[in-house]
Design a protein around this motif. Sequence first.
Motif, PDB file in Angstrom:
ATOM      1  N   SER A   1      -1.115  47.778  83.282  1.00 41.40           N
ATOM      2  CA  SER A   1      -0.841  46.949  84.462  1.00 41.40           C
ATOM      3  C   SER A   1       0.067  45.776  84.110  1.00 41.40           C
ATOM      4  N   TYR A   2      -0.187  45.130  82.978  1.00 41.99           N
ATOM      5  CA  TYR A   2       0.663  43.996  82.597  1.00 41.99           C
ATOM      6  C   TYR A   2       2.062  44.459  82.181  1.00 41.99           C
ATOM      7  N   LEU A   3       2.135  45.581  81.491  1.00 42.96           N
ATOM      8  CA  LEU A   3       3.456  46.087  81.108  1.00 42.96           C
ATOM      9  C   LEU A   3       4.258  46.530  82.321  1.00 42.96           C
ATOM     10  N   ALA A   4       3.575  47.073  83.336  1.00 40.73           N
ATOM     11  CA  ALA A   4       4.278  47.474  84.560  1.00 40.73           C
ATOM     12  C   ALA A   4       4.867  46.259  85.259  1.00 40.73           C
ATOM     13  N   VAL A   5       4.081  45.187  85.369  1.00 34.90           N
ATOM     14  CA  VAL A   5       4.573  43.974  86.030  1.00 34.90           C
ATOM     15  C   VAL A   5       5.694  43.338  85.208  1.00 34.90           C
TER      16      VAL A   5
END
Length: 679
Positions: A361-365
């Motif tokens: 999720s953090y890498l996607a954002v």
Amino acid sequence: MKLLDFPIVKLTLCLIVGIIIGSKTSFTFSETMVTSCVLLLATLVNYIISKNKFKKTVWFGLFALLTTISIGILIVNFHNQQNQKKHYNHFYDYENPNDSQIILSIREQLKPTTYHDRYIANIIQIDSGLVHGKVQLNISKDLTNSKLPVDHQILISSKLQALKPPLNPFQFNYKAYLENKNIHAQINSDHNSLTVLKTTNPSVLGFANTIRQSIITKLENYNFRPEELAVIKALLLGYRQDISKNLYEDYANAGAIHILAISGLHIGIILIMLNYLFGFLRRFKYGLAFKTTFILILLWSFALIAGLSPSILRATTMFSVFAFGMNLKRPHNTMNTLAISAFLLLLINPFFLFEVGFQLSYLAVIGIVIIYPMLKPLLRFNYKVPNKIWELLAVSFAAQIGILPLSLFYFHQFPSLFFISNVLIIPILGFILGFGFFIILLAVLNTPQNILFDIYGFIIHAMNSLFKWVAHQEAFLFKDIPMNWFLAIGLYVMILTIINYFKSKHYKNLSAVLISILIFQILLTYNKWQVESHDEMVVFHKSRFSLVGIKNGNHLNICHNLDSTILKNNPIIANYEVGNFIQKTEYDTLKNVYQFKNKKLLIIDSLGIYQNLRFNPDYILLRNSPKINLTRLIDSLNPICIIADGSNYKSYINRWEQTCKKRKLPFHYTGEKGAYIVK
């Protein structure tokens, strides 16, 4: 002067380094506490000195970094329940064959399996000893008994069972997965062995679960199809227990699994909706403060009712920070906002760092924040609709680039039609969520079945059908892509240098791109050498069957007695092929003797024939419960190890194990010790 002269992004990275060090080392809590206090004191002293001199010092920055790393190590020790004196692992004897009287409090309901209802429970007492710690509770399904509610205390007569590591190479490590959640044992039982004692004072999670279950009960009174209702509960309430395996795989293969799991996408849309809904408060004095307060209360109320899972917790934390910035007119930077939310979440629970969802999720954002502004200007149209479509595509591509190496590492597949799902559904997801919350309101008010429920059911059915169609375009779903951790890191380095070059097309940045490509090529070459120089023979564990693999470089020979249906759908072989970068696999029936390098394996099946051998085998594999005198066999063949696979009766295995203990000969049962590997 600010307290820390370093950006929050750098401090968060230091905290992550500390958490990784803490998880890989065995420092005691007192050691890390003393170290953190000393470093914090040194940081404060350097801050005071630099403040009085009106001059920044390198020592202040160094001590600030070291302090943050030390805090990362400290919180890992603090949150590891096994470090606490009253944890059940310090008192319970797993070898004790007798049942114990265990008092538990139900903490969370998990997705049931075919035969069991599953829960996370807190242990309160074992026999007469007060202890604590989390366990997974598996209760055999019984149509006459309902599920155990959250916060119920139960007395159960059973045994704690230690978690087992994976039995085959490259199999999903469920033991590590549970230990990351501070669960170090499990209990298998049935309703006849438990007694409901009382309902404790409802916790916040228990109260929220009661509300959620009440809403679910209301929704079940309407004419939704099972798959529609399952998606509605997942989409609006975070309740995914009723999602079937096939439906889950359809969403995953369509690249739309984020639709089912309440995460940043859902919370972000809800924040936009609430921001618009309470927009009128801006006209009043202190209106922005009230607006922000209402938004935060509603966001966290929804998060609680939806189960406060890690994905919901991190998304709500992140968008709470955004809500402050949006409504209190504070200048904010997206990367700083992400870093603040990650920093807070890791302080609350450092083990979030090792959850796949947290990382993705953090890498996607981060991918969206960095890459989307570069993609958006590449195409411009004269009409609004094509521009919006391109913006959605750009966001989807940016997110996919951000998670691509890690996604390949964990899941070994790439759904190339993900953009179809995102372009068609994300623009109307806000409408689907808003309509869904209105449907929940009507259900809670006991509104009779009407056309609105039928329309919403049709919308969910259409969404399911779309993802099912996309998922079945198998030519565009790339599966079984091999990837290991150092190749994933190399791929990230290459992506970052390419991004940096397109941001600033400088000679140095181009050189960095070329160097990163060279490094990745070196990693590929090293990986190929490692694969081709590593040979082994593996006796896999497969219940009721026998499976032997011989790996020579990137070629694999599988010898088995599986039928074609089981062989086709067998993840044991697929996992091994992907994990070892196998390029060619051949299949054969089982033979009696195998030679691997200078080692010989003798297989004795149900016929029990082994006489008149002209050699002494190094290893003996017993399969299909042969009726043999093991003592006589050992005296006759003198092997160095006896192996029993999953095709044998347990009574035979117990007898063989006792014989080997008396003879002081190694005995390896694959059902307990996992696959036997000869290098």
